[in-house]
Design an enzyme around this catalytic site. Structure first.
Site, mmCIF file in Angstrom:
data_model
loop_
_atom_site.group_PDB
_atom_site.id
_atom_site.type_symbol
_atom_site.label_atom_id
_atom_site.label_comp_id
_atom_site.label_asym_id
_atom_site.label_seq_id
_atom_site.Cartn_x
_atom_site.Cartn_y
_atom_site.Cartn_z
ATOM 1 N N LYS A 171 -9.417 5.638 -18.861
ATOM 2 C CA LYS A 171 -9.787 6.111 -20.205
ATOM 3 C C LYS A 171 -8.580 6.014 -21.153
ATOM 4 O O LYS A 171 -8.058 4.935 -21.344
ATOM 5 C CB LYS A 171 -10.353 7.524 -20.084
ATOM 6 C CG LYS A 171 -11.422 7.671 -18.995
ATOM 7 C CD LYS A 171 -12.639 6.818 -19.311
ATOM 8 C CE LYS A 171 -13.759 6.796 -18.298
ATOM 9 N NZ LYS A 171 -13.567 7.071 -16.918
ATOM 10 N N TYR A 225 -17.946 15.506 -15.082
ATOM 11 C CA TYR A 225 -18.410 14.115 -15.065
ATOM 12 C C TYR A 225 -19.415 13.949 -13.909
ATOM 13 O O TYR A 225 -19.168 14.434 -12.789
ATOM 14 C CB TYR A 225 -17.203 13.179 -14.888
ATOM 15 C CG TYR A 225 -17.598 11.771 -14.558
ATOM 16 C CD1 TYR A 225 -18.463 11.063 -15.399
ATOM 17 C CD2 TYR A 225 -17.140 11.140 -13.408
ATOM 18 C CE1 TYR A 225 -18.857 9.772 -15.093
ATOM 19 C CE2 TYR A 225 -17.518 9.839 -13.100
ATOM 20 C CZ TYR A 225 -18.385 9.170 -13.942
ATOM 21 O OH TYR A 225 -18.778 7.895 -13.631
ATOM 22 N N ARG A 274 0.838 -1.206 0.000
ATOM 23 C CA ARG A 274 0.000 0.000 0.000
ATOM 24 C C ARG A 274 0.871 1.254 0.000
ATOM 25 O O ARG A 274 0.569 2.251 -0.641
ATOM 26 C CB ARG A 274 -0.969 -0.017 1.185
ATOM 27 C CG ARG A 274 -1.721 1.286 1.329
ATOM 28 C CD ARG A 274 -2.984 1.242 2.203
ATOM 29 N NE ARG A 274 -2.979 0.338 3.316
ATOM 30 C CZ ARG A 274 -2.273 0.487 4.445
ATOM 31 N NH1 ARG A 274 -1.497 1.542 4.614
ATOM 32 N NH2 ARG A 274 -2.339 -0.399 5.409
ATOM 33 N N ASP A 331 -8.602 18.326 -14.518
ATOM 34 C CA ASP A 331 -8.871 16.954 -14.932
ATOM 35 C C ASP A 331 -8.614 16.888 -16.439
ATOM 36 O O ASP A 331 -9.341 17.474 -17.229
ATOM 37 C CB ASP A 331 -10.324 16.596 -14.575
ATOM 38 C CG ASP A 331 -10.676 15.154 -14.889
ATOM 39 O OD1 ASP A 331 -10.108 14.596 -15.849
ATOM 40 O OD2 ASP A 331 -11.545 14.597 -14.203
HETATM 41 O O1 P1T Z 1 -14.462 6.068 -13.551
HETATM 42 P P1 P1T Z 1 -13.248 6.572 -12.803
HETATM 43 O O2 P1T Z 1 -11.978 5.953 -13.230
HETATM 44 O O3 P1T Z 1 -13.439 6.567 -11.321
HETATM 45 O O4 P1T Z 1 -13.057 8.108 -13.245
HETATM 46 C C1 P1T Z 1 -13.964 9.129 -12.943
HETATM 47 C C2 P1T Z 1 -13.873 10.230 -13.970
HETATM 48 C C3 P1T Z 1 -13.146 11.373 -13.669
HETATM 49 N N1 P1T Z 1 -13.025 12.385 -14.548
HETATM 50 C C4 P1T Z 1 -13.581 12.311 -15.774
HETATM 51 C C5 P1T Z 1 -13.443 13.458 -16.724
HETATM 52 C C6 P1T Z 1 -14.304 11.182 -16.150
HETATM 53 O O5 P1T Z 1 -14.832 11.144 -17.383
HETATM 54 C C7 P1T Z 1 -14.464 10.108 -15.233
HETATM 55 C C8 P1T Z 1 -15.227 8.883 -15.570
HETATM 56 N N2 P1T Z 1 -16.115 9.023 -16.648
HETATM 57 C C9 P1T Z 1 -16.920 8.073 -17.170
HETATM 58 C C10 P1T Z 1 -17.026 6.827 -16.662
HETATM 59 C C11 P1T Z 1 -17.718 8.486 -18.337
HETATM 60 O O6 P1T Z 1 -18.301 7.620 -19.045
HETATM 61 O O7 P1T Z 1 -17.797 9.687 -18.591
#
Ligand code: P1T
Length: 393
Positions: free
Chosen positions: A207, A110, A57, A182
């Protein structure tokens, strides 16, 4: 800010950073970093952890390699790998804010980030003001004595609005605020917010960074020593770290990030142009098209526009559903940034947790469609879209 890979180009860093073969005694010269599954590391002397490793961790060799690669890509001094984008967001906010603090955030974010802010952090007395961060005067006016942080998505999800990161950073610097950007939608291949004045860059590495829709992750890159110390403490204390296997998958995905981003953009530009001409499409939003209201800002602060396109269909929500359900290559799914093309309806899917009033106020209508354009053959993608567009109404 320089790190030891600063002299190299993007693709060289994506391949080599964090994965330099080790020829020391007992090492095997691996070209690809091994997956270190051990959760704990033995030591010979009570007070001497072996090579700094104690417990996974706190520090793990595979995650460390990924963190070095992530830092190199954003030209940052440091990076952290978390178990998801939301885990990264949570850890950053817990590390930097306390009850009574205030965040200024882009009004279009998001849906899961808004839910985290509104439903979780509000309970802990952290207030958030959502504003149109395109408007710099508005941003300046929204600063309160307890404001600590400005949180941008640029481009935003799903409306693809841009903020002038350099202009926002002049205000955050003047007011002593932390600027978080972000950068999920563009990846470090197309935009480097730290060089535009941001303090922290955050990604859902689920992503483009991972790129293959097979690993969830979040990353945070920064160069400030003080912020680094705080977040490092919280990464270990909160414990939402990326696993060794997921670190390996992310390392593997990153190696083709540059190539993938080029192809995502090439396909997105052609699909954007196709959609603009289609009689059943009301409006196309893509920062790489001249029709985007911030086309000039996109040219100034990014080197490309990525693979996400949003567009308004003619008709109503039932027509939209019919359209979405009649595609073959575009999978009807949340998420984005993988090699395969995805399509979704933000109002009922990724942004369903945002209230209808709020969605309508910012322009997420029931007929707004979001595409994550993959790297398949463009003729096949356009044929799939054309068939569905010609017949859904
Ligand atoms: O899903 P996660 O890895 O926890 O990420 C969250 C997140 C944070 N910032 C942005 C700009 C994002 O698009 C996302 C996650 N978005 C999707 C799952 C979506 O389909 O838009």
């Amino acid at each position: 800010m320089r790190n030891k890979y600063s002299q190299y180009g993007f693709d060289t860093k994506a391949i080599h950073a964090g994965e330099t073969p080790d020829f020391r005694d007992g090492a095997t010269g691996d070209v690809v970093v091994p997956i270190h599954l051990s959760t704990t590391f033995a030591r010979e002397k009570v007070e001497e952890p072996t090579a700094g490793y104690e417990y996974t961790r706190s520090l793990n060799p595979t995650r460390k390699a990924l963190e070095e690669k992530l830092a190199a890509l954003e030209n940052a001094k440091y990076a952290f790998a978390f178990s998801s984008g939301l885990a990264a967001e949570t850890s950053v906010i817990l590390a930097l804010l306390k009850a009574g603090d205030h965040i200024i955030a882009s009004d279009d974010l998001y849906g899961g980030t808004k839910r985290l802010f509104n439903k979780i952090f509000n309970e802990y007395k952290i207030e958030v003001s959502y504003i149109d961060t395109i408007d710099i005067l508005n941003l300046e006016k929204s600063v309160r004595p307890n404001t600590r942080l400005v949180w941008l998505e640029s481009p935003t999800n799903p409306l693809l609005k841009l903020s002038d990161i350099a202009a926002v950073s002049t205000i955050t610097k003047k007011e002593g605020l932390i600027l978080v950007v972000d950068n999920t939608f563009l990846s470090p291949y197309f935009q480097r917010p730290l060089s535009l004045g941001a303090d922290i860059v955050l990604h859902s590495s689920t992503k483009y960074i991972g790129g293959h829709s097979d690993v969830l992750g979040g990353s945070v890159m920064l160069s400030d020593d003080n912020l680094y110390q705080k977040i490092q403490y919280y990464q270990n204390a909160v414990g939402a770290v990326l696993s060794p296997f997921d670190s390996y998958l992310t390392l593997r995905g990153i190696k083709t990030l540059g190539l993938r981003m080029q192809k995502h953009e090439e396909n997105a530009l052609l699909i954007g142009a196709f959609l603009e001409e289609h009689p059943n499409v009301r409006k196309v939003i893509y920062p790489g098209l001249k029709s985007h209201p911030q086309y000039d800002l996109a040219r100034k602060q990014t080197t490309g526009s990525g693979g996400i396109i949003s567009f308004e269909l003619k008709g109503n929500i039932d027509n939209s559903k019919h359209f979405l359900e009649s595609l073959h290559l575009f999978a009807l799914a949340e998420s984005l940034g993988g090699v395969e093309s995805l399509i979704e309806l933000p109002a009922l899917m990724t942004h369903a947790s945002v209230s209808k009033e709020e969605r309508e106020a910012i322009g997420i209508t029931d007929t707004l469609i979001r595409l994550s354009v993959g790297i398949e053959n463009i003729e096949d993608l356009i044929t799939d879209l054309k068939k569905a567009l010609d017949t859904y109404l």
